[in-house]
Design an enzyme around this catalytic site. Sequence first.
Site, PDB file in Angstrom:
ATOM      1  N   GLU A 337       0.817  -1.214   0.000  1.00  0.00           N
ATOM      2  CA  GLU A 337       0.000   0.000   0.000  1.00  0.00           C
ATOM      3  C   GLU A 337       0.852   1.267   0.000  1.00  0.00           C
ATOM      4  O   GLU A 337       0.408   2.326   0.436  1.00  0.00           O
ATOM      5  CB  GLU A 337      -0.979  -0.016   1.185  1.00  0.00           C
ATOM      6  CG  GLU A 337      -1.991  -1.146   1.057  1.00  0.00           C
ATOM      7  CD  GLU A 337      -2.611  -1.583   2.369  1.00  0.00           C
ATOM      8  OE1 GLU A 337      -2.191  -1.086   3.430  1.00  0.00           O
ATOM      9  OE2 GLU A 337      -3.511  -2.434   2.339  1.00  0.00           O
ATOM     10  N   ASP A 361      -0.192  -5.951   9.131  1.00  0.00           N
ATOM     11  CA  ASP A 361      -1.168  -5.138   9.850  1.00  0.00           C
ATOM     12  C   ASP A 361      -1.067  -5.481  11.335  1.00  0.00           C
ATOM     13  O   ASP A 361      -0.979  -6.653  11.703  1.00  0.00           O
ATOM     14  CB  ASP A 361      -2.594  -5.463   9.401  1.00  0.00           C
ATOM     15  CG  ASP A 361      -2.968  -4.841   8.068  1.00  0.00           C
ATOM     16  OD1 ASP A 361      -2.140  -4.101   7.504  1.00  0.00           O
ATOM     17  OD2 ASP A 361      -4.071  -5.120   7.587  1.00  0.00           O
TER      18      ASP A 361
END
Length: 591
Positions: A337, A361
């Site tokens: 990302e 994450d």
Amino acid sequence: MKKISLPKIGIRPVIDGRRMGVRESLEAQTMNMAKATAALISEKLRHACGARVECVIADTCIAGMAESAACEEKFSSQNVGVTITVTPCWCYGSETIDMDPLRPKAIWGFNGTERPGAVYLAAALAAHSQKGIPAFSIYGHDVQDADDTSIPADVEEKLLRFARAGLAVASMKGKSYLSLGGVSMGIAGSIVDHNFFESWLGMKVQAVDMTELRRRIDQKIYDETELEMALAWADKHFRYGEDQNAEQYKRNETQSRAVLKESLLMAMCIRDMMQGNPKLAEKGLVEESLGYNAIAAGFQGQRHWTDQYPNGDTAEALLNSSFDWNGVREPFVVATENDSLNGVAMLMGHQLTGTAQVFADVRTYWSPDAVERVTGQPLTGRAEHGIIHLINSGSAALDGSCQQRDAQGNPTMKPHWEIEQNEADACLAATEWCPAIHEYFRGGGFSSRFLTEGGVPFTMTRVNIIKGLGPVLQIAEGWSVALPKAMHDQLDARTNSTWPTTWFAPRLTGKGPFSDVYSVMANWGANHGVLTIGHVGADFITLAAMLRIPVCMHNVEAAKIYRPSAWAAHGMDIEGQDYRACQNYGPLYKR
């Protein structure tokens, strides 16, 4: 294209310049200190690429301005990026110090009684502090005899910690971060801050639209022979996992093959954009063959790419790993990302250890009560106070499965130069490739799925930017934990069982953000973090101090914290010292 040389460490033997007996009696001892330091570093340290670290010793001992200038001329011609000054005796402080403001520097003053090496150390450090050029102090805990040529363990630890961090600083300088795409789903780390890279890291940002990746794939700007090799390798090693998509979204074999091909092409093209590829020049594509001199990269992906093309999970996972169809090799640093700040944490970890980094994450805090409520089983061992679920959509380095083994047979992630091919194969065998969930990734893709083995020491890190303050670094040392299979299956399924999982238990201190596991999660500054193998938080702290990035959260023992000597003049609490010193000196490459 000429290959850029690796930074070297310069060793500066300094000496009392008084002739007629004083200097003459110290020449051999002083130069031997320099040689011993160089031998230690060359034996124990490697660059992130695996090459041995090379040391350059001044041609003569340094007693004053003239010899200091001669040393600097030699160092400038040999790409010296870090210096260590050594002496067993009194020398003339400000006349002999390294004055380069950008080069990390340390001084080792021999702890002996015959000559006052400690007195020079103190005098030289005072000069560094007064001139605003911080330096690291190295002084042995115990007195040594004048003829003792050994390097004590505490001195060795500081020399190596300083050298590792200093080489990381020197290796990043002049390189670039390849920002492939823009902001992903509003994630702040993908709002790439050019000033941060330029002022704190000495790097440039190369911004490239994702259409360049599309162009390279569509116009075959890649090595077509290598593509066939990559496909054959994937056919041999990839195990495919469960497809959780609804029937109308499942792809047939031909469609899945096309997704795999494009995913491998993405890996090849992103790599070529980072470091270049001479094979492209052979096809007449000279400009594209050069690459962007990128030591790290990020790929936006979501959603402007992934809504119609295969996602970046396979490409990122393979690039971040220590192996691919070409065998074992240095891992790349590619941030999911385009989270450039997590990419910097990955870059720091790779430069310090030579290992692959696990991008994840920081997804869920599971309290002991919640786990028992959901599974009917209690958390035990290192997990007894709760765990953090580290999981992303499949871009984590496959080394993170921890199928490699250390000398004692324990699961680990090795520096790439120590990895055997059978260990790389074991990581691949422990990984399943699951079709991407259509609701997230309409263009398809494959997510790597593995479970990190338990009992492995890790350091979790993250860089954040705070308006009005600048960058800060977070550090949490801890361990991966192994849960009973039934417990893991239940907890994993509540998030996404097609993604790679690490169950992480940070080491608690009972204070502040490490008072409990919940507080670690609550104080984490962003949605992403990086796992680096080992308890290496002390190395991160030293590196951050060199770059003038304060550490806002860590659980490293106080005895291991090693920062420039001038930090002690910025107050009595060591964390407040760090903030005040970083503010006082400003970013290393001031803009």
